[in-house]
Design an enzyme around this catalytic site. Structure first.
Site, PDB file in Angstrom:
ATOM      1  N   LYS A   1      55.142  16.632  -7.496  1.00  0.00           N
ATOM      2  CA  LYS A   1      54.802  17.189  -8.811  1.00  0.00           C
ATOM      3  C   LYS A   1      54.042  16.173  -9.669  1.00  0.00           C
ATOM      4  CE  LYS A   1      59.108  17.894  -9.980  1.00  0.00           C
ATOM      5  NZ  LYS A   1      59.923  17.490  -8.823  1.00  0.00           N
TER       6      LYS A   1
ATOM      7  N   ARG B   1      59.119   5.353  -2.143  1.00  0.00           N
ATOM      8  CA  ARG B   1      58.349   5.508  -3.393  1.00  0.00           C
ATOM      9  C   ARG B   1      58.383   4.247  -4.244  1.00  0.00           C
ATOM     10  NH1 ARG B   1      58.779  10.636  -7.364  1.00  0.00           N
ATOM     11  NH2 ARG B   1      60.942  10.051  -7.728  1.00  0.00           N
TER      12      ARG B   1
ATOM     13  N   ARG C   1      62.128   3.104  -8.718  1.00  0.00           N
ATOM     14  CA  ARG C   1      62.904   3.755  -9.773  1.00  0.00           C
ATOM     15  C   ARG C   1      64.397   3.604  -9.498  1.00  0.00           C
ATOM     16  NH1 ARG C   1      60.610   9.714 -10.878  1.00  0.00           N
ATOM     17  NH2 ARG C   1      62.819  10.198 -10.682  1.00  0.00           N
TER      18      ARG C   1
ATOM     19  N   ARG D   1      70.605  14.243  -6.837  1.00  0.00           N
ATOM     20  CA  ARG D   1      69.437  14.961  -7.371  1.00  0.00           C
ATOM     21  C   ARG D   1      69.111  16.177  -6.514  1.00  0.00           C
ATOM     22  NH1 ARG D   1      65.641  10.127  -7.216  1.00  0.00           N
ATOM     23  NH2 ARG D   1      63.929  11.525  -7.748  1.00  0.00           N
TER      24      ARG D   1
ATOM     25  N   ARG E   1      64.678  23.130 -15.423  1.00  0.00           N
ATOM     26  CA  ARG E   1      65.420  22.757 -14.220  1.00  0.00           C
ATOM     27  C   ARG E   1      66.731  23.518 -14.100  1.00  0.00           C
ATOM     28  NH1 ARG E   1      63.118  17.438 -13.635  1.00  0.00           N
ATOM     29  NH2 ARG E   1      63.752  16.410 -11.728  1.00  0.00           N
TER      30      ARG E   1
HETATM   31  P1  ADP Z   1      62.200  13.859  -9.826  1.00  0.00           P
HETATM   32  O1  ADP Z   1      61.468  15.161  -9.893  1.00  0.00           O
HETATM   33  O2  ADP Z   1      61.602  12.884  -8.888  1.00  0.00           O
HETATM   34  O3  ADP Z   1      63.679  14.026  -9.583  1.00  0.00           O
HETATM   35  P2  ADP Z   1      61.827  13.413 -12.743  1.00  0.00           P
HETATM   36  O4  ADP Z   1      61.015  12.256 -13.163  1.00  0.00           O
HETATM   37  O5  ADP Z   1      61.270  14.764 -12.976  1.00  0.00           O
HETATM   38  O6  ADP Z   1      62.142  13.130 -11.213  1.00  0.00           O
HETATM   39  O7  ADP Z   1      63.268  13.357 -13.450  1.00  0.00           O
HETATM   40  C1  ADP Z   1      64.087  12.222 -13.371  1.00  0.00           C
HETATM   41  C2  ADP Z   1      65.448  12.508 -13.969  1.00  0.00           C
HETATM   42  O8  ADP Z   1      65.320  12.831 -15.370  1.00  0.00           O
HETATM   43  C3  ADP Z   1      66.202  13.688 -13.368  1.00  0.00           C
HETATM   44  O9  ADP Z   1      66.894  13.346 -12.193  1.00  0.00           O
HETATM   45  C4  ADP Z   1      67.150  14.035 -14.535  1.00  0.00           C
HETATM   46  O10 ADP Z   1      68.224  13.136 -14.612  1.00  0.00           O
HETATM   47  C5  ADP Z   1      66.274  13.818 -15.758  1.00  0.00           C
HETATM   48  N1  ADP Z   1      65.557  15.073 -16.101  1.00  0.00           N
HETATM   49  C6  ADP Z   1      64.222  15.292 -16.019  1.00  0.00           C
HETATM   50  N2  ADP Z   1      63.908  16.547 -16.396  1.00  0.00           N
HETATM   51  C7  ADP Z   1      65.076  17.151 -16.721  1.00  0.00           C
HETATM   52  C8  ADP Z   1      65.433  18.457 -17.152  1.00  0.00           C
HETATM   53  N3  ADP Z   1      64.509  19.417 -17.327  1.00  0.00           N
HETATM   54  N4  ADP Z   1      66.745  18.702 -17.400  1.00  0.00           N
HETATM   55  C9  ADP Z   1      67.683  17.769 -17.232  1.00  0.00           C
HETATM   56  N5  ADP Z   1      67.423  16.529 -16.790  1.00  0.00           N
HETATM   57  C10 ADP Z   1      66.134  16.201 -16.541  1.00  0.00           C
END
Ligand code: ADP
Ligand code: ZN
Length: 217
Positions: free
Chosen positions: A14, A128, A161, A172, A89
């Site tokens: 993404k 990554r 990360r 996750r 999400r």
């Molecule tokens: P990835 O898609 O690689 O898991 P992101 O950078 O999108 O990583 O998100 C990292 C973290 O930030 C998630 O694992 C969560 O803890 C938090 N997060 C991001 N977006 C949301 C969301 N819409 N709702 C709740 N937590 C979120």
């Protein structure tokens, strides 16, 4: 009109696609993950609240996340559309986004769901490396930076990360299947879901997404 949601499991690509999509269509790339990481870096109250949750791979509570996105989508640069990455999400977040979209007169009109099998995700997340400054993402074997350990875009030292460890990744992925996969069905029922194969490499997927979004009006 491009009011787009980008979905897919962690490691689907993404973030890798989002930057190029946002610049091609002149719409802001809104990544809740990036916004949280920025808040953590700046030690804001939001950052302090989110830090431990994110490190262990859990989701930040819906009320906090929805408030953040609501504020962001009300900014003037979203007047011509937006690209949401990592939001919604959960079903409550998707329902909240419906309300926000109505309120600002910009309801979501396409949801892009990138699918990648689990064994590939594990490899991608394990290798990554990211740029803490500009957010660009690399892989130690599949998507190497030009100079080892340095960001191609801004030259900063790349990092791993905190949540890209095996344990947090498991959490996750589990959260993804339990809480986020139902959001795909939510949009499928609205006729907005478009599914794309994310296994073919960055350029290939980009070509397919450009072709799809060029036609979206
Ligand atoms: P990835 O898609 O690689 O898991 P992101 O950078 O999108 O990583 O998100 C990292 C973290 O930030 C998630 O694992 C969560 O803890 C938090 N997060 C991001 N977006 C949301 C969301 N819409 N709702 C709740 N937590 C979120
Ligand atoms: Zn960088």
């Amino acid at each position: 009109m491009r009011n787009i949601v980008l979905m897919g499991p962690p490691g689907a690509g993404k973030g890798t696609q989002a930057g190029d999509l946002a610049s091609r269509y002149h719409i802001p790339h809104i990544s809740t993950g990036d916004m949280f990481r920025e808040a953590i870096k700046n030690k804001t109250p939001l950052g302090q609240k989110a830090e431990a949750i994110i490190a262990r791979g859990d989701l930040v509570p819906d009320d906090v996340t929805v408030a953040l996105v609501k504020e962001r989508l009300s900014q003037p640069d979203c007047a011509e559309g937006y690209l949401l990455d990592g939001f919604p999400r959960t079903i409550p977040q998707a329902e909240a986004l419906d309300e926000i979209g109505k309120a600002i007169g910009r309801a979501v009109n396409a949801v892009i769901d990138i699918t990648v099998p689990e064994e590939i995700l594990i490899d991608r997340i394990g290798g990554r490396r990211v740029c803490p400054k500009c957010g660009a993402s690399y892989h130690v074997r599949n998507m190497k930076p030009k100079v080892e350990g340095k960001c191609d875009v801004c030259g900063s030292d790349l990092i791993t990360r905190k949540d890209d460890n095996a344990e947090s990744f498991k959490v996750r992925l589990d959260n993804y299947y339990r809480q986020t996969a139902p959001v795909s069905d939510f949009y499928k029922n609205k006729g907005l879901l478009h599914t794309f194969d994310g296994t073919g490499g960055k350029e290939k997927l980009q070509g397919v997404l450009f072709a799809f979004l060029d036609r979206l009006s």
